[in-house]
Design a protein around this motif. Structure first.
Motif, mmCIF file in Angstrom:
data_model
loop_
_atom_site.group_PDB
_atom_site.id
_atom_site.type_symbol
_atom_site.label_atom_id
_atom_site.label_comp_id
_atom_site.label_asym_id
_atom_site.label_seq_id
_atom_site.Cartn_x
_atom_site.Cartn_y
_atom_site.Cartn_z
ATOM 1 N N ALA A 254 44.170 -32.978 119.253
ATOM 2 C CA ALA A 254 44.043 -33.351 120.664
ATOM 3 C C ALA A 254 45.264 -32.896 121.455
ATOM 4 N N ASP A 255 46.453 -33.037 120.874
ATOM 5 C CA ASP A 255 47.679 -32.596 121.551
ATOM 6 C C ASP A 255 47.668 -31.082 121.774
ATOM 7 N N HIS A 256 47.229 -30.325 120.781
ATOM 8 C CA HIS A 256 47.169 -28.866 120.927
ATOM 9 C C HIS A 256 46.190 -28.471 122.033
ATOM 10 N N ILE A 257 45.042 -29.141 122.080
ATOM 11 C CA ILE A 257 44.049 -28.803 123.104
ATOM 12 C C ILE A 257 44.577 -29.156 124.485
ATOM 13 N N ARG A 258 45.199 -30.337 124.613
ATOM 14 C CA ARG A 258 45.768 -30.729 125.910
ATOM 15 C C ARG A 258 46.837 -29.733 126.353
ATOM 16 N N ARG A 259 47.695 -29.334 125.419
ATOM 17 C CA ARG A 259 48.760 -28.386 125.756
ATOM 18 C C ARG A 259 48.159 -27.040 126.174
ATOM 19 N N ALA B 58 34.519 -27.759 128.388
ATOM 20 C CA ALA B 58 34.321 -28.588 127.202
ATOM 21 C C ALA B 58 35.644 -28.968 126.531
ATOM 22 N N LEU B 59 36.737 -28.275 126.864
ATOM 23 C CA LEU B 59 38.012 -28.569 126.221
ATOM 24 C C LEU B 59 38.496 -29.981 126.538
ATOM 25 N N GLY B 60 38.296 -30.414 127.765
ATOM 26 C CA GLY B 60 38.682 -31.776 128.129
ATOM 27 C C GLY B 60 37.867 -32.810 127.363
ATOM 28 N N MET B 61 36.583 -32.525 127.150
ATOM 29 C CA MET B 61 35.750 -33.429 126.369
ATOM 30 C C MET B 61 36.234 -33.501 124.930
ATOM 31 N N ALA B 62 36.579 -32.328 124.361
ATOM 32 C CA ALA B 62 37.060 -32.299 122.982
ATOM 33 C C ALA B 62 38.332 -33.111 122.833
ATOM 34 N N GLU B 63 39.265 -32.935 123.758
ATOM 35 C CA GLU B 63 40.537 -33.660 123.686
ATOM 36 C C GLU B 63 40.309 -35.161 123.756
ATOM 37 N N ALA B 64 39.452 -35.597 124.663
ATOM 38 C CA ALA B 64 39.198 -37.026 124.834
ATOM 39 C C ALA B 64 38.485 -37.614 123.618
ATOM 40 N N GLN B 65 37.502 -36.897 123.086
ATOM 41 C CA GLN B 65 36.744 -37.425 121.943
ATOM 42 C C GLN B 65 37.602 -37.480 120.679
ATOM 43 N N LEU B 66 38.420 -36.465 120.469
ATOM 44 C CA LEU B 66 39.326 -36.487 119.324
ATOM 45 C C LEU B 66 40.297 -37.664 119.411
ATOM 46 N N ARG B 67 40.866 -37.865 120.585
ATOM 47 C CA ARG B 67 41.858 -38.923 120.751
ATOM 48 C C ARG B 67 41.212 -40.305 120.605
ATOM 49 N N GLU B 68 40.047 -40.472 121.174
ATOM 50 C CA GLU B 68 39.367 -41.761 121.084
ATOM 51 C C GLU B 68 38.982 -42.080 119.650
ATOM 52 N N TYR B 69 38.481 -41.075 118.923
ATOM 53 C CA TYR B 69 38.090 -41.306 117.536
ATOM 54 C C TYR B 69 39.302 -41.649 116.680
ATOM 55 N N ALA B 70 40.403 -40.941 116.905
ATOM 56 C CA ALA B 70 41.617 -41.199 116.120
ATOM 57 C C ALA B 70 42.153 -42.601 116.377
ATOM 58 N N ARG B 71 42.037 -43.073 117.592
ATOM 59 C CA ARG B 71 42.567 -44.387 117.938
ATOM 60 C C ARG B 71 41.647 -45.527 117.512
ATOM 61 N N ASN B 72 40.336 -45.221 117.405
ATOM 62 C CA ASN B 72 39.359 -46.250 117.036
ATOM 63 C C ASN B 72 38.429 -45.718 115.950
ATOM 64 N N PRO B 73 38.962 -45.465 114.760
ATOM 65 C CA PRO B 73 38.114 -44.925 113.688
ATOM 66 C C PRO B 73 37.091 -45.956 113.238
ATOM 67 N N PRO B 74 35.898 -45.506 112.848
ATOM 68 C CA PRO B 74 34.852 -46.443 112.409
ATOM 69 C C PRO B 74 35.152 -46.981 111.013
ATOM 70 N N GLY B 75 34.707 -48.194 110.775
ATOM 71 C CA GLY B 75 34.831 -48.763 109.444
ATOM 72 C C GLY B 75 33.755 -48.226 108.516
ATOM 73 N N THR B 76 33.886 -48.544 107.241
ATOM 74 C CA THR B 76 32.958 -48.038 106.235
ATOM 75 C C THR B 76 31.530 -48.479 106.508
ATOM 76 N N LEU B 77 31.305 -49.731 106.873
ATOM 77 C CA LEU B 77 29.964 -50.245 107.092
ATOM 78 C C LEU B 77 29.271 -49.528 108.242
ATOM 79 N N ARG B 78 29.974 -49.360 109.333
ATOM 80 C CA ARG B 78 29.348 -48.726 110.499
ATOM 81 C C ARG B 78 29.055 -47.255 110.219
#
Length: 226
Positions: free
Chosen positions: A99-104, A52-72
């Motif tokens: 995400a960096d800590h988990i990847r490391r 699950a660590l790989g999933m956590a790293e990917a989901q954290l990074r994706e969310y940080a790069r594409n945060p949702p707007g207020t409406l969504r």
């Protein structure tokens, strides 16, 4: 339109687990050191669900790069990161740091040593069935449900055993045995049962560990019909 449970888990399920590990704790991660909360998440996940660590790293990074707007977020189409006490402008950088800590941790094999749980989240993640028993049958409502008699603890335990699937009871016995093998001080066992939801005193003349051992014996007897 709100997300379906399956879509939520696929996109944000492990991100949510990381966020839950921070409940009541400071997000004081630095470039050199993960916080107490993230260390607890890493320790538990490495020893139970390392995949699950790989999933956590990917989901954290994706969310940080594409945060949702207020409406969504308002429409329920995105997971809303809980308020952890950081300014909104700093949340994205913090998520990327996690995400960096988990990847490391994965790439360099930085596995936190096995130990007793340290945080409230870790206690419940490691001993979920014991948390169900103590929080459900030994809460502050226990005297109202089972009376204030000397045998009220026994009555509560009997009710749990009679109303719970035997496979779950067996799992709980295993958790009790695992907890007792930690060989904690009695004060730490008292802390453990409090963290896991117990809101009444254990019965006299037991110390906390002695009572937990007696619960394991009683439940084993129930399972074997003795």
């Amino acid at each position: 339109m709100p997300m379906s449970p399956l879509e939520h888990d696929r996109r944000y399920g492990e991100l949510d687990q990381v966020m839950r590990a921070y409940a009541g704790l400071a997000p004081d991660d630095t470039e050199d050191r993960p916080s107490t909360a993230l260390t607890a998440y890493l320790r538990h996940t490495w020893h139970t669900r390392p995949w699950a660590l790989g999933m956590a790293e990917a989901q954290l990074r994706e969310y940080a790069r594409n945060p949702p707007g207020t409406l969504r977020r308002r429409l329920g189409e995105f997971y809303a990161v809980p308020d952890v006490g950081l300014p909104e402008a700093g949340v994205q950088d913090w998520l990327l740091l996690l995400a960096d800590h988990i990847r490391r941790s994965v790439e360099e094999g930085r596995v936190p040593a096995r130990s007793a749980p340290v945080t409230h989240w870790e206690w419940h993640a490691r001993f979920p069935e014991l948390g169900q028993l103590l929080g459900g049958w030994f809460s502050q409502d226990m005297p109202d449900e089972f009376g204030a008699r000397d045998d009220s603890h026994e009555a509560a335990l009997a009710d749990y055993a009679a109303t719970t699937d035997p496979q779950i009871v067996a799992r709980l016995v295993g958790e009790l045995r695992e907890l007792l093998t930690l060989e904690l001080d009695e004060s730490d066992y008292a802390l453990a049962v409090a963290e896991l939801g117990m809101e009444v005193d254990w019965p006299a003349p037991y110390a906390p560990s002695g009572w937990l051992a007696s619960v394991a014996v009683r439940l084993e007897a129930f399972l074997t019909g003795k």
